[in-house]
Design a protein around this motif. Structure first.
Motif, PDB file in Angstrom:
ATOM      1  N   MET A   1      -1.697 -30.311 -17.408  1.00  0.00           N
ATOM      2  CA  MET A   1      -3.421 -30.415 -17.792  1.00  0.00           C
ATOM      3  C   MET A   1      -3.830 -31.906 -17.194  1.00  0.00           C
ATOM      4  SD  MET A   1      -5.968 -28.502 -17.945  1.00  0.00           S
ATOM      5  CE  MET A   1      -6.816 -27.709 -19.197  1.00  0.00           C
ATOM      6  N   MET A   2      -3.033 -32.962 -17.757  1.00  0.00           N
ATOM      7  CA  MET A   2      -3.198 -34.210 -17.851  1.00  0.00           C
ATOM      8  C   MET A   2      -3.177 -34.802 -16.235  1.00  0.00           C
ATOM      9  SD  MET A   2      -3.898 -36.850 -19.449  1.00  0.00           S
ATOM     10  CE  MET A   2      -3.771 -38.362 -20.459  1.00  0.00           C
ATOM     11  N   THR A   3      -2.158 -34.130 -15.536  1.00  0.00           N
ATOM     12  CA  THR A   3      -2.063 -34.477 -14.342  1.00  0.00           C
ATOM     13  C   THR A   3      -3.185 -34.001 -13.322  1.00  0.00           C
ATOM     14  OG1 THR A   3       0.339 -34.110 -14.684  1.00  0.00           O
ATOM     15  CG2 THR A   3      -0.309 -34.040 -12.368  1.00  0.00           C
ATOM     16  N   MET A   4      -3.896 -32.776 -13.583  1.00  0.00           N
ATOM     17  CA  MET A   4      -4.905 -32.449 -13.168  1.00  0.00           C
ATOM     18  C   MET A   4      -6.171 -33.469 -13.035  1.00  0.00           C
ATOM     19  SD  MET A   4      -4.219 -29.829 -11.144  1.00  0.00           S
ATOM     20  CE  MET A   4      -5.464 -28.530 -11.001  1.00  0.00           C
ATOM     21  N   ASN A   5      -6.335 -33.796 -14.209  1.00  0.00           N
ATOM     22  CA  ASN A   5      -7.384 -34.832 -14.384  1.00  0.00           C
ATOM     23  C   ASN A   5      -7.302 -35.964 -13.519  1.00  0.00           C
ATOM     24  OD1 ASN A   5      -9.021 -33.257 -16.161  1.00  0.00           O
ATOM     25  ND2 ASN A   5      -8.104 -33.776 -18.090  1.00  0.00           N
ATOM     26  N   ILE A   6      -5.954 -36.570 -13.586  1.00  0.00           N
ATOM     27  CA  ILE A   6      -5.622 -37.848 -12.986  1.00  0.00           C
ATOM     28  C   ILE A   6      -5.609 -37.743 -11.452  1.00  0.00           C
ATOM     29  CG2 ILE A   6      -3.711 -39.474 -12.428  1.00  0.00           C
ATOM     30  CD1 ILE A   6      -2.690 -38.976 -15.242  1.00  0.00           C
ATOM     31  N   LYS A   7      -5.354 -36.596 -10.924  1.00  0.00           N
ATOM     32  CA  LYS A   7      -5.632 -36.118  -9.715  1.00  0.00           C
ATOM     33  C   LYS A   7      -7.011 -36.059  -9.202  1.00  0.00           C
ATOM     34  CE  LYS A   7      -1.277 -33.686  -8.646  1.00  0.00           C
ATOM     35  NZ  LYS A   7      -0.599 -32.410  -8.128  1.00  0.00           N
ATOM     36  N   ARG A   8      -7.907 -35.379  -9.931  1.00  0.00           N
ATOM     37  CA  ARG A   8      -9.388 -35.304  -9.782  1.00  0.00           C
ATOM     38  C   ARG A   8      -9.973 -36.708  -9.611  1.00  0.00           C
ATOM     39  NH1 ARG A   8     -12.497 -31.151 -13.391  1.00  0.00           N
ATOM     40  NH2 ARG A   8     -11.837 -29.945 -11.917  1.00  0.00           N
ATOM     41  N   ILE A   9      -9.605 -37.606 -10.846  1.00  0.00           N
ATOM     42  CA  ILE A   9     -10.055 -38.980 -10.727  1.00  0.00           C
ATOM     43  C   ILE A   9      -9.577 -39.641  -9.609  1.00  0.00           C
ATOM     44  CG2 ILE A   9      -9.994 -41.297 -12.281  1.00  0.00           C
ATOM     45  CD1 ILE A   9      -9.620 -39.631 -14.653  1.00  0.00           C
TER      46      ILE A   9
END
Length: 112
Positions: free
Chosen positions: A1-9
């Motif tokens: 989940m944290m990886t998806m947010n970082i990729k989105r940012i």
């Protein structure tokens, strides 16, 4: 989940940087282009004489069909007279000066 947010940012940041790099040159060009660079003098027929107008980007900014600064209303006698005074007004506008034509200006350029 944290990886998806970082990729989105990271994706949003890259998109914003791309937009910024595209828009920056356009804004710089607009800032370098002075409004007075778009001014143009045009001598126009007026009644039985001549007048002038100053256009800014195809729009009439000043239309002067008669000799300014006189108590009587009449056009310039010659095309050259209209051009001389129109050029004086245009020069003053470009130098951000008061562009009012006075009786002294008319005497200086021998316009009656």
């Amino acid at each position: 989940m944290m990886t998806m947010n970082i990729k989105r940012i990271i994706g949003i940041t890259c998109l914003l940087l791309l937009l910024f790099s595209i828009l920056l040159p356009c804004v710089q060009y607009q800032l370098k282009t002075k409004p007075e660079d778009h001014l143009r003098l045009e001598v126009i027929p007026s009644g039985e004489g001549w007048g002038y107008q100053i256009n800014a980007d195809q729009k009439v900014m000043i239309k002067q069909p008669h000799i300014p600064g006189l108590s009587t209303v009449r056009p310039f006698a010659t095309k050259q007279d209209a051009k001389v005074i129109g050029s004086l007004v245009l020069k003053r506008i470009r130098h951000q000066q008061d562009f009012t034509v006075t009786a002294d200006d008319l005497k200086l350029y021998r316009i009656q």
